[in-house]
Design a protein around this motif. Structure first.
Motif, short mmCIF file in Angstrom:
data_model
loop_
_atom_site.label_atom_id
_atom_site.label_comp_id
_atom_site.label_asym_id
_atom_site.label_seq_id
_atom_site.Cartn_x
_atom_site.Cartn_y
_atom_site.Cartn_z
N VAL A 80 -14.54 11.26 -20.23
CA VAL A 80 -13.82 9.99 -20.11
C VAL A 80 -12.64 10.20 -19.18
O VAL A 80 -11.76 11.02 -19.46
CB VAL A 80 -13.33 9.52 -21.49
CG1 VAL A 80 -12.53 8.23 -21.35
CG2 VAL A 80 -14.50 9.32 -22.43
N GLN A 81 -12.63 9.50 -18.06
CA GLN A 81 -11.51 9.65 -17.14
C GLN A 81 -11.40 8.46 -16.19
O GLN A 81 -12.33 7.67 -16.04
CB GLN A 81 -11.63 10.94 -16.33
CG GLN A 81 -12.81 11.01 -15.39
CD GLN A 81 -12.79 12.30 -14.55
OE1 GLN A 81 -11.88 13.14 -14.63
NE2 GLN A 81 -13.80 12.47 -13.72
N LEU A 82 -10.21 8.38 -15.58
CA LEU A 82 -9.91 7.36 -14.59
C LEU A 82 -9.44 8.08 -13.33
O LEU A 82 -8.56 8.95 -13.43
CB LEU A 82 -8.82 6.43 -15.09
CG LEU A 82 -9.04 5.76 -16.45
CD1 LEU A 82 -7.78 5.03 -16.92
CD2 LEU A 82 -10.21 4.79 -16.37
N VAL A 83 -9.99 7.72 -12.18
CA VAL A 83 -9.60 8.37 -10.93
C VAL A 83 -9.24 7.29 -9.91
O VAL A 83 -10.11 6.52 -9.47
CB VAL A 83 -10.72 9.27 -10.38
CG1 VAL A 83 -10.28 9.89 -9.05
CG2 VAL A 83 -11.08 10.36 -11.38
N GLU A 84 -7.97 7.27 -9.54
CA GLU A 84 -7.47 6.29 -8.58
C GLU A 84 -7.57 6.82 -7.15
O GLU A 84 -7.53 8.04 -6.91
CB GLU A 84 -6.00 5.94 -8.86
CG GLU A 84 -5.71 5.42 -10.24
CD GLU A 84 -5.22 6.50 -11.18
OE1 GLU A 84 -4.47 6.18 -12.13
OE2 GLU A 84 -5.60 7.68 -10.97
N SER A 85 -7.67 5.88 -6.21
CA SER A 85 -7.65 6.22 -4.79
C SER A 85 -7.21 4.98 -4.01
O SER A 85 -7.09 3.89 -4.58
CB SER A 85 -9.02 6.68 -4.32
OG SER A 85 -9.98 5.65 -4.46
N GLY A 86 -6.98 5.18 -2.71
CA GLY A 86 -6.67 4.04 -1.86
C GLY A 86 -5.21 3.92 -1.45
O GLY A 86 -4.86 3.06 -0.65
N GLY A 87 -4.38 4.77 -2.02
CA GLY A 87 -2.97 4.71 -1.65
C GLY A 87 -2.73 5.22 -0.24
O GLY A 87 -3.63 5.78 0.39
N GLY A 88 -1.52 5.01 0.24
CA GLY A 88 -1.16 5.48 1.57
C GLY A 88 0.09 4.82 2.08
O GLY A 88 0.81 4.16 1.32
N LEU A 89 0.32 4.99 3.38
CA LEU A 89 1.48 4.40 4.03
C LEU A 89 1.08 3.08 4.69
O LEU A 89 0.08 3.02 5.42
CB LEU A 89 2.01 5.37 5.09
CG LEU A 89 3.15 4.87 5.98
CD1 LEU A 89 4.41 4.60 5.16
CD2 LEU A 89 3.44 5.90 7.08
N VAL A 90 1.84 2.04 4.42
CA VAL A 90 1.55 0.72 4.98
C VAL A 90 2.86 0.07 5.39
O VAL A 90 3.91 0.30 4.77
CB VAL A 90 0.77 -0.15 3.97
CG1 VAL A 90 1.58 -0.36 2.70
CG2 VAL A 90 0.34 -1.47 4.57
N GLN A 91 2.82 -0.76 6.43
CA GLN A 91 4.03 -1.45 6.89
C GLN A 91 4.35 -2.64 6.00
O GLN A 91 3.45 -3.22 5.37
CB GLN A 91 3.83 -1.92 8.33
CG GLN A 91 3.73 -0.78 9.34
CD GLN A 91 3.74 -1.29 10.78
OE1 GLN A 91 3.42 -2.45 11.05
NE2 GLN A 91 4.14 -0.42 11.70
N PRO A 92 5.61 -3.01 5.94
CA PRO A 92 5.97 -4.22 5.18
C PRO A 92 5.17 -5.41 5.67
O PRO A 92 4.98 -5.59 6.89
CB PRO A 92 7.46 -4.38 5.50
CG PRO A 92 7.93 -3.00 5.80
CD PRO A 92 6.79 -2.33 6.50
N GLY A 93 4.69 -6.21 4.72
CA GLY A 93 3.86 -7.35 5.05
C GLY A 93 2.37 -7.01 5.08
O GLY A 93 1.54 -7.93 5.14
N GLY A 94 2.05 -5.74 5.02
CA GLY A 94 0.65 -5.32 5.08
C GLY A 94 -0.07 -5.40 3.75
O GLY A 94 0.49 -5.86 2.74
N SER A 95 -1.32 -4.95 3.77
CA SER A 95 -2.17 -5.01 2.59
C SER A 95 -2.79 -3.66 2.30
O SER A 95 -2.92 -2.81 3.21
CB SER A 95 -3.30 -6.03 2.79
OG SER A 95 -2.79 -7.33 2.96
N LEU A 96 -3.17 -3.47 1.06
CA LEU A 96 -3.82 -2.24 0.63
C LEU A 96 -4.66 -2.57 -0.60
O LEU A 96 -4.29 -3.45 -1.40
CB LEU A 96 -2.75 -1.20 0.27
CG LEU A 96 -2.99 0.29 0.48
CD1 LEU A 96 -3.39 0.58 1.93
CD2 LEU A 96 -1.73 1.08 0.13
N ARG A 97 -5.81 -1.91 -0.74
CA ARG A 97 -6.60 -2.08 -1.95
C ARG A 97 -6.75 -0.74 -2.65
O ARG A 97 -7.25 0.23 -2.07
CB ARG A 97 -7.99 -2.66 -1.64
CG ARG A 97 -8.74 -3.03 -2.92
CD ARG A 97 -10.08 -3.66 -2.67
NE ARG A 97 -11.12 -2.67 -2.38
CZ ARG A 97 -12.42 -2.89 -2.57
NH1 ARG A 97 -12.83 -4.05 -3.06
NH2 ARG A 97 -13.30 -1.95 -2.26
N LEU A 98 -6.31 -0.70 -3.89
CA LEU A 98 -6.44 0.49 -4.71
C LEU A 98 -7.72 0.39 -5.55
O LEU A 98 -8.11 -0.69 -5.97
CB LEU A 98 -5.24 0.64 -5.65
CG LEU A 98 -3.86 0.61 -5.02
CD1 LEU A 98 -2.79 0.85 -6.08
CD2 LEU A 98 -3.74 1.60 -3.89
#
Lengths: 118, 108
Positions: A2-20
């Motif tokens: 049983v586990q949870l593994v996150e990904s998708g983080g990083g550096l983004v400019q203000p106003g930008g988008s990201l999906r985790l």
């Protein structure tokens, strides 16, 4: 396991988008409530969003209207779409499993780091 | 909004000491309170929910108490592995959850 593994983080400019993403193993992501919680560098914990088993969603005031929590049942994965990002969204983002009532979080991932900076 | 205030913000104690951490809510939250431990550089783990119910696998030296607006996390005999930051969290305003500011526990 049983586990949870996150990904998708990083550096983004203000106003930008990201999906985790949060890949769930060992249980069905549809079976319970799932949350995102964040922690700014050197700071405390802040609840961000929750997705109920029945697809209802709720958000903290600081992200309402900018973030969206969702899941893909076929991939057993939880997501956090983050739009209109601000410097104050910089944090380590944790995926967490709630108890069925959504009252507490009994399983956490290790987190994925998001930095919003120009 | 329900705000949680933890005290002290940090403490230093010796191995074997009894340690108390307090969490105070701005409004009556009945028994809707949980505690988490966050070791340095690690993700939080659930210690206690519903004020005093110990999560499976958590050592029995941890206990919780209180009701209404005032709650306490107690470590009966502090161990080296207990170093970290402890957070309370309320669910009275479910689905909106809030955390206390944290109490950092160190070994003297």
């Amino acid at each position: 396991e049983v586990q949870l593994v996150e990904s998708g983080g990083g550096l983004v400019q203000p106003g930008g988008s990201l999906r985790l993403s949060c890949v769930v193993s060992g249980f069905d992501v549809r079976s319970t409530y799932m949350s995102w919680v964040r922690q700014a560098p050197g700071k405390g914990l802040e609840w961000v969003a929750v997705l109920h088993a029945g697809y209802s969603t709720y958000y903290g005031d600081s992200v309402k209207g900018r973030f969206a929590i969702s899941r893909d049942n076929s991939k057993n994965t939880l997501y956090l779409q983050m739009d209109s990002l601000k410097a104050e969204d910089t944090a380590l983002y944790y995926c967490a499993r709630n108890d069925y009532g959504g009252n507490y979080m009994d399983l956490w991932g290790e987190g994925t780091a998001v930095t919003v900076s120009s | 909004d329900i705000h949680l205030t933890q005290s002290p913000s940090s403490l230093s104690a010796s191995i074997g000491d009894r340690v108390n951490v307090t969490c105070r809510a701005t409004y009556n939250i009945d028994s809707s309170l949980s505690w988490y431990q966050q070791r340095p550089g690690k993700a939080p783990i659930l210690l206690i929910h519903d004020v005093s119910t110990l999560q499976s696998g958590v050592p029995s030296r941890f206990s919780g108490g209180g009701s209404g607006t005032d709650f306490t996390l107690t470590i009966s005999s502090l161990q080296l592995e207990d170093v970290g930051t402890y957070f309370c969290q309320q669910s009275y305003s479910n689905p909106a959850l809030t955390f206390g500011g944290g109490t950092k526990v160190e070994i003297k």
